[in-house]
Design a protein around this motif. Structure first.
Motif, PDB file in Angstrom:
ATOM      1  N   VAL A  43       0.856  -1.195   0.000  1.00 58.67           N
ATOM      2  CA  VAL A  43       0.000   0.000   0.000  1.00 58.67           C
ATOM      3  C   VAL A  43       0.891   1.243   0.000  1.00 58.67           C
ATOM      4  CG1 VAL A  43      -1.595   1.392   1.399  1.00 58.67           C
ATOM      5  CG2 VAL A  43      -2.015  -1.054   1.085  1.00 58.67           C
ATOM      6  N   ALA A  44       0.580   2.177  -0.883  1.00 63.45           N
ATOM      7  CA  ALA A  44       1.434   3.358  -1.032  1.00 63.45           C
ATOM      8  C   ALA A  44       0.615   4.509  -1.572  1.00 63.45           C
ATOM      9  CB  ALA A  44       2.570   3.051  -2.007  1.00 63.45           C
ATOM     10  N   SER A  45       1.125   5.702  -1.339  1.00 63.23           N
ATOM     11  CA  SER A  45       0.564   6.872  -1.995  1.00 63.23           C
ATOM     12  C   SER A  45       1.666   7.480  -2.845  1.00 63.23           C
ATOM     13  CB  SER A  45       0.067   7.878  -0.967  1.00 63.23           C
ATOM     14  OG  SER A  45      -1.099   7.384  -0.344  1.00 63.23           O
TER      15      SER A  45
ATOM     16  N   ALA B 154       3.804  17.881  -2.663  1.00 59.03           N
ATOM     17  CA  ALA B 154       4.664  17.392  -1.585  1.00 59.03           C
ATOM     18  C   ALA B 154       6.121  17.412  -2.033  1.00 59.03           C
ATOM     19  CB  ALA B 154       4.261  15.976  -1.200  1.00 59.03           C
ATOM     20  N   GLU B 155       6.993  17.250  -1.059  1.00 59.90           N
ATOM     21  CA  GLU B 155       8.404  17.202  -1.421  1.00 59.90           C
ATOM     22  C   GLU B 155       8.723  15.843  -2.016  1.00 59.90           C
ATOM     23  OE1 GLU B 155      10.976  18.585   1.767  1.00 59.90           O
ATOM     24  OE2 GLU B 155       9.415  20.038   2.215  1.00 59.90           O
ATOM     25  N   GLY B 156       9.783  15.789  -2.796  1.00 61.08           N
ATOM     26  CA  GLY B 156      10.174  14.524  -3.394  1.00 61.08           C
ATOM     27  C   GLY B 156       9.851  14.520  -4.864  1.00 61.08           C
ATOM     28  N   VAL B 157      10.191  13.414  -5.510  1.00 62.15           N
ATOM     29  CA  VAL B 157      10.019  13.315  -6.945  1.00 62.15           C
ATOM     30  C   VAL B 157       8.595  12.896  -7.245  1.00 62.15           C
ATOM     31  CG1 VAL B 157      10.933  12.249  -9.039  1.00 62.15           C
ATOM     32  CG2 VAL B 157      12.406  12.523  -7.036  1.00 62.15           C
ATOM     33  N   ARG B 158       7.931  13.630  -8.124  1.00 60.88           N
ATOM     34  CA  ARG B 158       6.556  13.306  -8.468  1.00 60.88           C
ATOM     35  C   ARG B 158       6.474  11.887  -9.029  1.00 60.88           C
ATOM     36  NH1 ARG B 158       2.118  16.137 -12.119  1.00 60.88           N
ATOM     37  NH2 ARG B 158       0.496  14.712 -11.455  1.00 60.88           N
ATOM     38  N   GLY B 159       5.476  11.159  -8.565  1.00 56.16           N
ATOM     39  CA  GLY B 159       5.282   9.807  -9.046  1.00 56.16           C
ATOM     40  C   GLY B 159       6.012   8.778  -8.203  1.00 56.16           C
ATOM     41  N   GLN B 160       6.925   9.227  -7.369  1.00 58.83           N
ATOM     42  CA  GLN B 160       7.630   8.298  -6.489  1.00 58.83           C
ATOM     43  C   GLN B 160       6.652   7.745  -5.453  1.00 58.83           C
ATOM     44  OE1 GLN B 160      11.085  10.130  -4.635  1.00 58.83           O
ATOM     45  NE2 GLN B 160      11.152   8.466  -3.157  1.00 58.83           N
ATOM     46  N   LEU B 161       6.842   6.489  -5.072  1.00 62.23           N
ATOM     47  CA  LEU B 161       5.900   5.879  -4.140  1.00 62.23           C
ATOM     48  C   LEU B 161       6.355   6.047  -2.701  1.00 62.23           C
ATOM     49  CD1 LEU B 161       5.018   2.537  -5.960  1.00 62.23           C
ATOM     50  CD2 LEU B 161       3.685   4.636  -5.821  1.00 62.23           C
ATOM     51  N   ARG B 162       5.418   6.433  -1.857  1.00 60.62           N
ATOM     52  CA  ARG B 162       5.698   6.470  -0.419  1.00 60.62           C
ATOM     53  C   ARG B 162       4.895   5.325   0.183  1.00 60.62           C
ATOM     54  NH1 ARG B 162       4.742  12.156   1.569  1.00 60.62           N
ATOM     55  NH2 ARG B 162       6.807  12.589   0.768  1.00 60.62           N
ATOM     56  N   PHE B 163       5.595   4.313   0.675  1.00 58.34           N
ATOM     57  CA  PHE B 163       4.904   3.111   1.149  1.00 58.34           C
ATOM     58  C   PHE B 163       4.321   3.311   2.539  1.00 58.34           C
ATOM     59  CE2 PHE B 163       7.543   1.456  -2.220  1.00 58.34           C
ATOM     60  CZ  PHE B 163       6.636   0.635  -2.875  1.00 58.34           C
ATOM     61  N   ASP B 164       3.150   2.767   2.728  1.00 57.07           N
ATOM     62  CA  ASP B 164       2.492   2.785   4.032  1.00 57.07           C
ATOM     63  C   ASP B 164       1.753   1.449   4.157  1.00 57.07           C
ATOM     64  OD1 ASP B 164       1.103   3.273   6.359  1.00 57.07           O
ATOM     65  OD2 ASP B 164       0.319   5.222   5.750  1.00 57.07           O
ATOM     66  N   PRO B 165       2.523   0.364   4.370  1.00 54.29           N
ATOM     67  CA  PRO B 165       1.934  -0.981   4.346  1.00 54.29           C
ATOM     68  C   PRO B 165       0.727  -1.090   5.286  1.00 54.29           C
ATOM     69  CG  PRO B 165       4.320  -1.085   4.733  1.00 54.29           C
ATOM     70  CD  PRO B 165       3.947   0.356   4.726  1.00 54.29           C
ATOM     71  N   PHE B 166      -0.346  -1.608   4.759  1.00 53.99           N
ATOM     72  CA  PHE B 166      -1.572  -1.834   5.544  1.00 53.99           C
ATOM     73  C   PHE B 166      -2.041  -0.539   6.238  1.00 53.99           C
ATOM     74  CE2 PHE B 166       0.117  -5.988   4.855  1.00 53.99           C
ATOM     75  CZ  PHE B 166      -0.941  -6.876   4.879  1.00 53.99           C
ATOM     76  N   ALA B 167      -1.567   0.633   5.757  1.00 51.03           N
ATOM     77  CA  ALA B 167      -1.841   1.930   6.399  1.00 51.03           C
ATOM     78  C   ALA B 167      -1.365   1.942   7.842  1.00 51.03           C
ATOM     79  CB  ALA B 167      -3.334   2.288   6.309  1.00 51.03           C
ATOM     80  N   MET B 168      -0.397   1.090   8.153  1.00 54.11           N
ATOM     81  CA  MET B 168       0.062   0.902   9.538  1.00 54.11           C
ATOM     82  C   MET B 168       1.476   1.411   9.769  1.00 54.11           C
ATOM     83  SD  MET B 168      -2.018  -0.478  11.814  1.00 54.11           S
ATOM     84  CE  MET B 168      -1.254  -1.695  12.908  1.00 54.11           C
TER      85      MET B 168
ATOM     86  N   VAL C 262       6.218  -3.295  -9.350  1.00 61.88           N
ATOM     87  CA  VAL C 262       6.825  -4.492  -8.747  1.00 61.88           C
ATOM     88  C   VAL C 262       8.258  -4.183  -8.310  1.00 61.88           C
ATOM     89  CG1 VAL C 262       7.674  -6.835  -9.229  1.00 61.88           C
ATOM     90  CG2 VAL C 262       5.363  -6.169  -9.919  1.00 61.88           C
ATOM     91  N   ALA C 263       8.997  -3.489  -9.175  1.00 66.90           N
ATOM     92  CA  ALA C 263      10.391  -3.173  -8.847  1.00 66.90           C
ATOM     93  C   ALA C 263      10.466  -2.307  -7.589  1.00 66.90           C
ATOM     94  CB  ALA C 263      11.054  -2.459 -10.028  1.00 66.90           C
ATOM     95  N   ALA C 264       9.549  -1.332  -7.488  1.00 66.77           N
ATOM     96  CA  ALA C 264       9.564  -0.439  -6.316  1.00 66.77           C
ATOM     97  C   ALA C 264       9.192  -1.207  -5.044  1.00 66.77           C
ATOM     98  CB  ALA C 264       8.604   0.732  -6.540  1.00 66.77           C
ATOM     99  N   VAL C 265       8.202  -2.084  -5.169  1.00 64.16           N
ATOM    100  CA  VAL C 265       7.786  -2.868  -4.000  1.00 64.16           C
ATOM    101  C   VAL C 265       8.925  -3.804  -3.577  1.00 64.16           C
ATOM    102  CG1 VAL C 265       6.160  -4.618  -3.149  1.00 64.16           C
ATOM    103  CG2 VAL C 265       5.317  -2.743  -4.572  1.00 64.16           C
ATOM    104  N   ARG C 266       9.578  -4.410  -4.562  1.00 66.06           N
ATOM    105  CA  ARG C 266      10.669  -5.335  -4.255  1.00 66.06           C
ATOM    106  C   ARG C 266      11.789  -4.614  -3.494  1.00 66.06           C
ATOM    107  NH1 ARG C 266      11.168 -10.195  -6.090  1.00 66.06           N
ATOM    108  NH2 ARG C 266      10.023 -10.052  -8.046  1.00 66.06           N
TER     109      ARG C 266
END
Ligand code: GTP
Ligand code: MN
Ligand code: MN
Length: 610
Positions: free
Chosen positions: A446-448, A454-468, A578-582
């Motif tokens: 799970v990611a936004s 926001a700061e950072g590179v647009r389109g980059q994933l910020r992970f928030d597993p299980f929103a936890m 998949v690559a980002a999640v890995r």
């Protein structure tokens, strides 16, 4: 109308007494006050808060028995940098939490705690998360020197004499210590929002079921029953017990026009719409939503092998800005009275206002959340009138669509679990996991997306597993394994189906492609029809999406091409996912469950042949 609370002599649970006396010695309060939870006491506390300048009473005719508080401008949100999980072994806290050993943390805390309540009263709050007597609920005792915490706790938990009676029967409890860490010298006058930002620590000791929070009066840092106990400590306890879970999830009941009901639990990261979905007003005729909870769910395997859930909270502590009659009608009705508003704006007629409540701020003098005055005709550009994280606290019982099973100690049987995040691209409106194990892998990813704002590179994933991410009280990899284990323990006939939704896809002008809010009932309908096995679905590498025509868009103006866009999977783009999640998974090392890795490998293989 002074009120004296419960005498210490009425506490017969020796562990509670020892706890109070241990911290009385350390904190050195002038008095001890054990809260009884009565209405008279509540009014007395509010009176204290008005006199100390923490509270201003709102216009009784407009908002009965309601108050506004302005915090110190530096004490407005959860403070993740000062949040610690303190376990003997750092691996038990895992790579996503700040860690300190219990002994080292105590070395930091002891000087802060020493004499921290001088000149103040130590309130003792016996509280229950969940209905009293629920096999899924838990008890806590919070010590605090903040009357603001006492009145908020009376809304957010069950507290007072009836909980103390339970404790006196020998029940165990989570130890919660909270101090604003702002002792008063003899004769020193208090300030409206005492806090101590350099000494702000939100610390959790799961091995001894203890929480120590210092320096902050803000809700998420100070109402210890909420994120600290209901998520961080309880997620640890739930895994220890083996058949329970503590999740950052709303719980809702959805009833079809035929009268069949389903309970759905959904985990979205903060500010991604849980409170909205929990109280949704369906646009689809005949469908009905009732609310059980909007933020936290405790689940446990029931006697029938089903997964039962309760909302451990007694109130809503929701974000105010953006909440209006249009976006969340029932949340608005829940806070019409008996509510507390923190860091919103105060209007000339003694009411509250925040960005999004109405299109324009009202005329007349407005006091901003910082305490400055502003008005539309002042010629000064509008500042933030309410803080973006300003909050309302109101009782669940005032929600017009509260499901009566909210009060059921047995909890409600969950048929579907839904994950979601803010995804501008790639992620379809809705898809269904191929299996529980596949669902766990989806939850782990799970990611936004980082947006331009926001700061950072647009389109980059910020992970928030299980929103936890901010709330898992132990190693996140072990937490995924616990989810896999639960999947094996639940009766297969009752195992919830797992879904992922995304209300936030955007078009070329950054416009939302899906209307969202009440229209999300269309997606919920597809979800429960999938639970029933009746809705059409197309299998894609990432899971099942609605087959053409399977999503009910009757009466909705949406173009065929947008609809296709929202329900199509771009395999090439998903290979990047998949690559980002890995890469994200790699930080969990040997704690990454092999099954989660296998699920990701399998997804990659499916995408490559697609
Ligand atoms: P916490 O209470 O902090 O855990 O967060 P939450 O998940 O309850 O989030 P909240 O309901 O406060 O999030 C509200 C934000 O989501 C607002 O910006 C809403 O406008 C937005 N939102 C909610 N539902 C929808 C939707 O269906 N579509 C769109 N576009 N935005 C939505
Ligand atoms: Mn919320
Ligand atoms: Mn939350």
């Amino acid at each position: 109308m002074p009120h004296s609370g419960i005498p210490v002599s009425a506490v017969t649970n020796q562990k509670v007494l020892d706890f109070i006396h241990e911290y009385q010695k350390i904190l050195e309060p002038d008095n001890i006050y054990i809260v009884d939870g009565t209405e008279e006491e509540d009014l007395y506390m509010k009176d204290i808060l008005v006199k100390s300048g923490t509270f201003t009473k709102l216009n009784e005719a407009k908002r009965p028995n309601s108050y506004i508080a302005r915090s110190d401008p530096a004490d407005v949100a959860r403070s993740e940098a000062s949040t610690f999980i303190c376990t003997t072994n750092p691996e038990d806290a895992g790579p996503t939490n700040n860690w300190k050993s219990p002994a080292d943390m105590r070395k930091v805390l002891d000087p802060v705690l020493h004499g921290a309540m001088k000149g103040r009263t130590m309130f003792v709050i016996a509280f229950s998360m969940g209905p009293l007597g629920s096999p899924i609920g838990r008890l806590g005792v919070q010590l605090t020197d903040s009357a603001y915490v006492v009145v908020n706790s009376r809304i957010m938990t069950i507290m007072g004499k009836k909980v103390l009676d339970e404790l006196n029967h020998g029940k165990d409890f989570v130890r919660c210590i909270h101090t604003v860490a702002h002792p008063l010298k003899p004769g020193e006058k208090d300030i409206p929002w005492p806090c101590n930002i350099p000494n702000r620590f939100i610390t959790h000791f799961p091995e001894t079921k203890t929480i120590i929070s210092t320096g902050s009066g803000y809700g998420g840092n100070a109402l210890l029953g909420k994120k600290c106990m209901a998520l961080r400590i309880s997620s640890w306890l739930a895994r220890e017990e083996g058949d329970a879970m503590a999740e950052h999830m709303l719980i809702m009941k959805l009833t079809s026009p035929e009268g069949k009901s389903y309970y759905i639990a959904a985990a979205f990261p903060s500010a991604c719409g849980k409170t909205n979905l929990a109280m949704l007003r369906p646009t689809l005729p005949g469908w009905k939503v009732e609310c059980v909870g909007d933020d936290i769910a405790w689940l446990k395997i029931g006697p029938d092998g089903d997964l039962r859930a309760i909302n451990p909270e007694s109130g809503f502590f929701g974000v105010a800005p953006g909440t209006s009659d249009d976006t969340n009608y029932y949340a608005m009705r829940s806070m019409d009275k008996n509510s507390i508003y923190t860091n919103v704006a105060y209007t000339e007629d003694g009411d509250v206002w925040w960005e999004g409540l109405t299109k324009e701020p009202p005329a007349g003098k407005i006091t901003t959340w910082r305490g400055a005055t502003w008005s539309k005709d002042s010629g000064v550009p509008k500042p933030d009138l309410a803080h973006p994280n300003s909050r309302f606290t109101c009782p669940s019982s005032q929600c017009p669509i509260l499901d009566k099973a909210y009060y059921d100690p047995k909890g409600v049987p969950i048929s579907a679990i839904v994950f979601g995040g803010r995804r501008e691209t790639r992620t379809p409106l809705v898809f269904q996991a191929l299996s529980w194990e596949h669902g766990v892998m989806i939850g782990s990813g799970v990611a936004s997306e980082v947006t331009a704002a926001a700061e950072g590179v647009r389109g980059q994933l910020r992970f928030d597993p299980f929103a936890m991410l901010p709330f898992c009280g132990y190693n996140m990899g072990d937490y995924w394994q616990h989810w896999l284990d639960i999947g094996k323990k639940v009766n297969p006939a009752h195992l919830p189906k797992v879904f992922h939704v995304n209300w936030f896809r955007r078009g070329p002008q950054r416009e939302f492609l899906w209307p969202g809010f009440g229209e999300n009932s269309r997606v919920l309908k597809w979800i429960v029809e999938r639970v029933e096995g009746t809705a059409g679905a197309a299998e894609t590498p990432i899971g099942y999406v609605p087959a053409p025509g399977a999503l009910d868009v009757s009466g909705l103006t949406i173009s065929e091409s947008v609809l296709t866009d929202l329900t199509t999977v771009d395999a090439k783009s998903y290979l990047d996912e998949v690559a980002a999640v890995r890469e994200y998974h790699s930080k969990f090392g040997s704690h990454l469950p092999p099954v989660v890795k296998e699920q990701l490998d399998a997804l990659e293989s499916r995408l490559k042949v697609a």
